[in-house]
Motif scaffolding. Sequence first.
Motif, mmCIF file in Angstrom:
data_model
loop_
_atom_site.group_PDB
_atom_site.id
_atom_site.type_symbol
_atom_site.label_atom_id
_atom_site.label_comp_id
_atom_site.label_asym_id
_atom_site.label_seq_id
_atom_site.Cartn_x
_atom_site.Cartn_y
_atom_site.Cartn_z
ATOM 1 N N ALA A 27 111.784 45.036 103.298
ATOM 2 C CA ALA A 27 111.949 43.605 103.056
ATOM 3 C C ALA A 27 111.236 43.251 101.754
ATOM 4 O O ALA A 27 110.355 43.979 101.312
ATOM 5 C CB ALA A 27 111.356 42.787 104.199
ATOM 6 N N GLN A 32 108.710 40.831 100.446
ATOM 7 C CA GLN A 32 107.693 39.887 100.894
ATOM 8 C C GLN A 32 107.351 38.905 99.773
ATOM 9 O O GLN A 32 107.314 39.276 98.605
ATOM 10 C CB GLN A 32 106.427 40.642 101.313
ATOM 11 N N ALA A 33 107.078 37.658 100.153
ATOM 12 C CA ALA A 33 106.678 36.652 99.169
ATOM 13 C C ALA A 33 105.356 37.053 98.525
ATOM 14 O O ALA A 33 104.460 37.561 99.199
ATOM 15 C CB ALA A 33 106.559 35.283 99.828
ATOM 16 N N HIS A 34 105.258 36.851 97.230
ATOM 17 C CA HIS A 34 104.069 37.139 96.418
ATOM 18 C C HIS A 34 103.740 38.630 96.368
ATOM 19 O O HIS A 34 102.589 39.007 96.219
ATOM 20 C CB HIS A 34 102.869 36.320 96.896
ATOM 21 N N HIS A 35 104.765 39.451 96.488
ATOM 22 C CA HIS A 35 104.625 40.895 96.307
ATOM 23 C C HIS A 35 105.444 41.302 95.085
ATOM 24 O O HIS A 35 106.505 40.745 94.831
ATOM 25 C CB HIS A 35 105.141 41.664 97.526
ATOM 26 N N TYR A 49 107.275 44.571 92.971
ATOM 27 C CA TYR A 49 107.880 45.873 93.220
ATOM 28 C C TYR A 49 108.234 46.508 91.876
ATOM 29 O O TYR A 49 108.970 45.923 91.085
ATOM 30 C CB TYR A 49 109.125 45.722 94.093
ATOM 31 N N HIS A 84 108.902 38.517 94.172
ATOM 32 C CA HIS A 84 109.420 37.440 95.022
ATOM 33 C C HIS A 84 108.321 36.384 95.085
ATOM 34 O O HIS A 84 107.223 36.650 95.563
ATOM 35 C CB HIS A 84 109.749 37.989 96.401
ATOM 36 N N GLY A 105 108.413 33.455 96.667
ATOM 37 C CA GLY A 105 108.538 32.569 97.817
ATOM 38 C C GLY A 105 109.755 31.659 97.728
ATOM 39 O O GLY A 105 110.217 31.145 98.738
ATOM 40 N N SER A 128 101.260 51.738 97.236
ATOM 41 C CA SER A 128 100.599 50.480 96.927
ATOM 42 C C SER A 128 99.691 50.688 95.725
ATOM 43 O O SER A 128 99.054 51.724 95.603
ATOM 44 C CB SER A 128 99.778 50.035 98.138
#
Length: 112
Positions: A33, A35-38, A40, A55, A57, A85
């Motif tokens: 998925a 995720q908001a405030h991640h 990539y 992303h 949000g 990570s």
Amino acid sequence: MIRIDAMWLAAEPTDMRAGADRLLARVVQVFGAAQAHHGYLFANVPGTRIKLLVHDGFGVWCAARRLNAGRFIWPVAASATPSLSLTAAQFDALVLGLPWQRLPELSCITRA
């Protein structure tokens, strides 16, 4: 500024012609998925270009960086997990083309 709480690196090379929509589909495929405030990170096969998809949000941001000389230090996809990570310091080193995996050992100078 865009808030980024976590940074993830996709070990497998990605086609740099991919835009935000295709990269978002790749994020869902690799990470499960978006995720908001991640953030990539993806790289091409030769390791001379990277793309960052964030992303926030509400939507997605896509940024690209290219090195004119040298390569980004990237894990080998076959020996690494599909995703890793990164800390903020590792991300800063990576985008400069520095050996980000070796930051802990480079932080201390010892006598041999």
